[in-house]
Design a protein around this motif. Structure first.
Motif, short mmCIF file in Angstrom:
data_model
loop_
_atom_site.label_atom_id
_atom_site.label_comp_id
_atom_site.label_asym_id
_atom_site.label_seq_id
_atom_site.Cartn_x
_atom_site.Cartn_y
_atom_site.Cartn_z
N GLY A 1 -40.57 -29.44 -58.97
CA GLY A 1 -40.72 -30.08 -60.27
C GLY A 1 -39.59 -29.67 -61.19
N VAL B 1 -38.68 -29.26 -65.43
CA VAL B 1 -39.07 -29.26 -66.83
C VAL B 1 -37.80 -29.40 -67.67
CG1 VAL B 1 -40.15 -27.98 -68.72
CG2 VAL B 1 -41.12 -27.87 -66.42
N SER C 1 -40.01 -33.30 -71.14
CA SER C 1 -40.12 -34.18 -69.98
C SER C 1 -40.41 -33.35 -68.73
CB SER C 1 -38.83 -34.97 -69.78
OG SER C 1 -38.56 -35.77 -70.93
N VAL C 2 -41.33 -33.85 -67.92
CA VAL C 2 -41.71 -33.16 -66.69
C VAL C 2 -41.53 -34.15 -65.54
CG1 VAL C 2 -43.54 -31.97 -65.43
CG2 VAL C 2 -43.37 -31.73 -67.91
N TYR C 3 -40.71 -33.77 -64.56
CA TYR C 3 -40.48 -34.57 -63.37
C TYR C 3 -41.17 -33.89 -62.19
CZ TYR C 3 -36.82 -36.52 -66.34
OH TYR C 3 -36.14 -37.10 -67.39
N CYS C 4 -42.06 -34.61 -61.51
CA CYS C 4 -42.89 -34.01 -60.46
C CYS C 4 -42.59 -34.63 -59.10
CB CYS C 4 -44.38 -34.18 -60.78
SG CYS C 4 -44.88 -33.51 -62.37
N TYR D 1 -48.01 -31.48 -57.34
CA TYR D 1 -47.87 -32.32 -58.54
C TYR D 1 -48.89 -31.92 -59.61
CZ TYR D 1 -49.63 -36.24 -61.30
OH TYR D 1 -50.14 -37.01 -62.31
N LYS D 2 -50.13 -31.67 -59.19
CA LYS D 2 -51.17 -31.30 -60.15
C LYS D 2 -50.82 -30.01 -60.87
CE LYS D 2 -54.89 -29.26 -58.81
NZ LYS D 2 -56.19 -28.89 -58.20
N TYR E 1 -47.71 -30.61 -63.38
CA TYR E 1 -48.02 -31.47 -64.52
C TYR E 1 -49.11 -30.88 -65.42
CZ TYR E 1 -49.71 -35.47 -67.18
OH TYR E 1 -50.11 -36.28 -68.19
N GLN E 2 -50.20 -30.45 -64.83
CA GLN E 2 -51.31 -29.94 -65.64
C GLN E 2 -50.94 -28.67 -66.38
OE1 GLN E 2 -54.85 -29.62 -63.22
NE2 GLN E 2 -55.23 -31.82 -63.28
N ALA F 1 -47.97 -28.00 -67.55
CA ALA F 1 -47.15 -28.45 -68.69
C ALA F 1 -48.03 -29.01 -69.80
CB ALA F 1 -46.15 -29.50 -68.22
N VAL F 2 -49.05 -29.79 -69.44
CA VAL F 2 -49.97 -30.34 -70.44
C VAL F 2 -50.72 -29.22 -71.17
CG1 VAL F 2 -52.05 -31.73 -70.76
CG2 VAL F 2 -50.24 -32.53 -69.25
#
Length: 390
Positions: free
Chosen positions: A107, A109, A128-131, A139-140, A143-144, A146-147
């Motif tokens: 990933g 960031v 921006s996050v690229y997974c 991926y989870k 992304y999670q 970062a959220v």
């Protein structure tokens, strides 16, 4: 007296065929591998692979164009999560893309150059996050995390701006509604607890299919039919009953090991009751054995069953609804899945073993297994009667 003599003779033939089938299993190297060693070793390997349950410390590459205190604080919180690890710092997205392409990271960031300036102007900043979407568990995590960090970072900024007198006031103002997440059944959130119960049930069906397939293929190559040319193998009831006894006794032990011992050995969820397990195991094994007897009529060589099992294993796991919601499976495929004992066995076992369901809750699945047992038993009798007449 003649009827009694016939019954005794049939029972004697059944026991003799059962003995010969067991002896054949132990003497044939392929049979010994697939009906004894494979059920013993295969579940251990699967459970060992999934024993970590969750993915931790996923490597991530960072592109920090801002390079300020705010961006460093954001990345420090991101790296502090147990789910990800900031493994690389890249100068631009092209370099980060190459690292992801070589799978050194999963990933990216990206923090833009105006990140700090927007925050101090009370404007909305963007991260921006690229997974890597090829691995869903990875991926989870990327992304999670970062959220979660964005949410926490935003909460801290709100508290500094509001400057409320007490911590309770800050908590109420920044989070007036709190979502209380409660994990049901799979309390660890682990992949092993999610997928392994279905895999273990499927292993039993597929190893029975492998064992019978090797037997049938060998007999077909030798005699041109799936029944030995022996004076014992003349009565269809004795032949079907003897083969059934050989597999039901062996797999009663194997099933207890695979479905009871393995989950407890590796610490997976296992809350099934002994009574429920027995009422589930009997129709499932019976349906699997008679199903395998019926399918073996299409096997011509020993190797054919290997191709059959390899081709169908993943398909049957998907169609059972354990790895993909059954409600989203096309109707045609759902109807097709009803033909296989593994579909109903996986549903019943997961409900009882992971969710604590009792017999009334899984009765539709058990009724389906009993119906399959009757249908496939009659089909097996028909097939073996035809084979004996050759």
């Amino acid at each position: 007296m003649s009827f009694l003599r016939t019954v005794i003779s049939s029972f004697h033939s059944l026991c003799a065929i059962w003995y010969k089938e067991i002896r054949y299993m132990l003497m044939d190297e392929g049979m010994l591998l697939f009906v004894t060693l494979l059920p013993l070793v295969y579940p251990v390997i699967y459970s060992w692979i999934y024993n970590n349950e969750v993915v931790r410390e996923v490597p991530v590459v960072v592109v920090d164009k801002c390079r300020t205190v705010s961006s460093r604080n954001f990345l420090r919180q991101y790296d502090a999560s147990p789910n990800v690890r900031v493994a690389f710092h890249a100068t631009d997205l092209d370099e980060a893309r190459r690292l992801v392409g070589r799978q050194e990271a999963y990933g990216v960031v990206y923090i833009p150059s105006d990140f700090d300036r927007r925050l101090h102007r009370m404007e909305q900043a963007t991260v921006s996050v690229y997974c890597d979407m090829s691995l869903m568990l990875v991926y989870k995590n990327v992304y999670q995390t970062a959220v979660a960090v964005c949410s926490e970072f935003g909460t801290e900024i709100q508290k500094s701006v509001l400057a409320l007198p007490t911590a309770r006031d800050e908590e109420t103002a920044t989070a007036p509604v709190v979502c209380d997440e409660v994990a049901l059944y799979n309390t660890t959130g682990g992949y092993g607890n999610f997928i392994l119960p279905g895999v273990l049930v499927l292993i039993l069906q597929q190893t029975i299919l492998l064992g019978m397939g090797i037997t049938s293929g060998t007999l077909r190559e030798k005699y041109g039919r799936i029944v030995m040319r022996d004076k014992l193998y003349t009565n269809v009831a004795s032949v079907v009953g003897g083969k059934f006894m050989a597999y039901i006794l062996l797999y009663a032990v194997m099933s207890a090991y695979v479905l009871l011992v393995i989950p407890r050995m590796f610490g997976f969820v296992s809350i099934i009751h002994a009574k429920e397990f027995l009422f589930f195991l009997v129709p499932y094994l019976m349906s699997c054995i008679f199903f395998s007897m019926s399918v073996m009529s299409i096997v011509r060589q020993r190797e054919d069953v290997l191709m059959l099992v390899v081709f169908t294993s993943v398909v049957l796991l998907f169609m059972s609804g354990v790895s993909w919601p059954a409600s989203n499976i096309p109707v045609v495929w759902e109807w097709l899945s009803w033909l296989f004992p593994s579909t109903w066995g996986i549903k019943a076992y997961i409900a009882m073993n992971s969710m604590g369901a009792r017999l009334p809750d899984v009765m539709p699945c058990l009724n389906a297994l009993w119906l399959q047992t009757v249908v496939y038993a009659l089909l097996a009798v028909f097939i073996y009667r035809r084979e004996l007449s050759k």
